[in-house]
Design a protein around this motif. Structure first.
Motif, PDB file in Angstrom:
ATOM      1  N   ARG A  90      -3.055   0.053  -2.964  1.00 18.05           N
ATOM      2  CA  ARG A  90      -1.509   0.130  -2.834  1.00 18.05           C
ATOM      3  C   ARG A  90      -1.355  -0.365  -1.055  1.00 18.05           C
ATOM      4  NH1 ARG A  90       2.178   3.261  -5.248  1.00 18.05           N
ATOM      5  NH2 ARG A  90       0.777   2.700  -7.102  1.00 18.05           N
ATOM      6  N   ILE A  91      -2.020  -0.185  -0.362  1.00 18.55           N
ATOM      7  CA  ILE A  91      -2.216  -0.400   0.830  1.00 18.55           C
ATOM      8  C   ILE A  91      -2.154  -2.084   1.082  1.00 18.55           C
ATOM      9  CG2 ILE A  91      -3.309  -0.542   3.182  1.00 18.55           C
ATOM     10  CD1 ILE A  91      -3.803   2.499   2.859  1.00 18.55           C
ATOM     11  N   THR A  92      -3.025  -2.624   0.239  1.00 17.88           N
ATOM     12  CA  THR A  92      -3.382  -4.025   0.440  1.00 17.88           C
ATOM     13  C   THR A  92      -2.492  -4.772  -0.584  1.00 17.88           C
ATOM     14  OG1 THR A  92      -5.189  -3.959  -1.294  1.00 17.88           O
ATOM     15  CG2 THR A  92      -5.672  -3.732   1.031  1.00 17.88           C
ATOM     16  N   GLU A  93      -2.194  -4.324  -1.621  1.00 18.07           N
ATOM     17  CA  GLU A  93      -1.143  -5.379  -2.241  1.00 18.07           C
ATOM     18  C   GLU A  93       0.359  -4.789  -2.335  1.00 18.07           C
ATOM     19  OE1 GLU A  93      -2.775  -5.290  -6.438  1.00 18.07           O
ATOM     20  OE2 GLU A  93      -4.873  -5.844  -5.632  1.00 18.07           O
ATOM     21  N   GLY A  94       0.554  -3.833  -1.588  1.00 21.32           N
ATOM     22  CA  GLY A  94       1.809  -3.221  -1.627  1.00 21.32           C
ATOM     23  C   GLY A  94       2.676  -3.648  -0.377  1.00 21.32           C
ATOM     24  N   ALA A  95       3.880  -3.321  -0.304  1.00 21.91           N
ATOM     25  CA  ALA A  95       4.615  -3.415   1.098  1.00 21.91           C
ATOM     26  C   ALA A  95       4.502  -2.374   2.143  1.00 21.91           C
ATOM     27  CB  ALA A  95       6.123  -3.634   0.654  1.00 21.91           C
ATOM     28  N   GLU A  96       3.234  -2.309   2.300  1.00 24.05           N
ATOM     29  CA  GLU A  96       3.155  -1.383   3.588  1.00 24.05           C
ATOM     30  C   GLU A  96       3.120  -1.877   4.906  1.00 24.05           C
ATOM     31  OE1 GLU A  96       2.413   1.301   5.770  1.00 24.05           O
ATOM     32  OE2 GLU A  96       1.806   2.370   3.864  1.00 24.05           O
ATOM     33  N   SER A  97       4.070  -1.354   5.577  1.00 20.58           N
ATOM     34  CA  SER A  97       4.228  -2.031   7.034  1.00 20.58           C
ATOM     35  C   SER A  97       3.031  -1.771   7.959  1.00 20.58           C
ATOM     36  CB  SER A  97       5.504  -1.577   7.616  1.00 20.58           C
ATOM     37  OG  SER A  97       5.519   0.057   7.776  1.00 20.58           O
ATOM     38  N   ARG A  98       2.093  -0.434   7.578  1.00 25.39           N
ATOM     39  CA  ARG A  98       1.085  -0.240   8.735  1.00 25.39           C
ATOM     40  C   ARG A  98      -0.251  -0.916   8.048  1.00 25.39           C
ATOM     41  NH1 ARG A  98       1.531   6.082   7.820  1.00 25.39           N
ATOM     42  NH2 ARG A  98       1.735   5.235   5.485  1.00 25.39           N
ATOM     43  N   ARG A  99      -0.097  -1.662   7.289  1.00 28.84           N
ATOM     44  CA  ARG A  99      -1.487  -2.162   6.301  1.00 28.84           C
ATOM     45  C   ARG A  99      -2.464  -2.312   7.396  1.00 28.84           C
ATOM     46  NH1 ARG A  99       0.500  -6.759   4.000  1.00 28.84           N
ATOM     47  NH2 ARG A  99       0.873  -5.678   1.904  1.00 28.84           N
ATOM     48  N   GLU A 100      -2.532  -3.257   8.528  1.00 29.22           N
ATOM     49  CA  GLU A 100      -3.550  -3.444   9.321  1.00 29.22           C
ATOM     50  C   GLU A 100      -3.937  -2.437  10.041  1.00 29.22           C
ATOM     51  OE1 GLU A 100      -2.699  -6.949  11.861  1.00 29.22           O
ATOM     52  OE2 GLU A 100      -1.749  -8.014  10.230  1.00 29.22           O
ATOM     53  N   TRP A 101      -3.074  -1.662  10.539  1.00 32.36           N
ATOM     54  CA  TRP A 101      -3.381  -0.221  11.219  1.00 32.36           C
ATOM     55  C   TRP A 101      -4.207   0.482  10.250  1.00 32.36           C
ATOM     56  CZ3 TRP A 101      -1.130   4.783  11.034  1.00 32.36           C
ATOM     57  CH2 TRP A 101      -1.793   5.554  11.833  1.00 32.36           C
TER      58      TRP A 101
END
Length: 188
Positions: A90-101
């Protein structure tokens, strides 16, 4: 590794704390809380997990649980492993604004442990406390349900959606069926 909070009696009733590495507020997002609920349901239906109480807070989960097949450690291992995979997806494929962190933090946590391949979402510990008396069970049950109240999220425990407090108050909505604890405690 600490041995103070291990699951030594696989057929026992345990109070568990499953935490995100670094106490990251991952469960501040509904998507991730829903993944936990879905995977707890799966473990109930397919792995014999009996959940008596739970709460999902921003960076940890409390559960009172037992395993029908006397394999609680294995069920928790599978739950954490699969839930981690779902969360990372979900983190890698979703719209996660904190992905990189988030990925950076989970990668750094994985580097510290040989058991991890690339990322570590949950700590390896389950902070398992064996529940052996009605008084101890009642104490932990109250602690779980009052957690969102103490955190200032809700005024009444049953108002928090991601908790079994509404199951015990016999109120709706209920996200996850639980086995209601009644005194005197008896094992499965």
């Amino acid at each position: 590794m600490s041995t103070g909070y291990q699951i030594k009696e696989q057929d026992g009733l345990y109070y568990l704390t499953i935490q995100i590495v670094g106490w990251v507020d991952l469960f501040s997002r509904q998507d991730y809380r829903d993944i936990v609920i879905d995977n707890l349901k799966y473990c109930q239906q397919h792995k014999g997990l009996v959940v008596y109480a739970y709460v999902i807070m921003s960076n940890h989960i409390h559960i009172i649980a037992q395993a029908e097949d006397n394999n609680l450690s294995a069920v928790l291992r599978d739950f954490k492993s699969y839930t981690s995979k779902c969360i990372l997806n979900r983190i890698t494929e979703g719209a996660e604004s904190r992905r990189e962190w988030l990925l950076y933090l989970f990668k750094q946590a994985a580097i510290k442990h040989k058991r991890n391949s690339q990322y570590q979402v949950f700590t390896h510990e389950n902070h398992a406390i064996h529940l052996y008396s009605d008084k101890f069970i009642d104490q932990k049950l109250e602690y779980i349900h009052d957690n969102p109240v103490r955190a200032g999220i809700v005024k009444e425990p049953e108002d928090y959606l991601y908790s079994s407090a509404s199951n015990y108050a016999l109120e709706q909505p209920i996200l996850l069926d639980v086995s209601i604890i009644t005194t005197t405690w008896k094992t499965i």
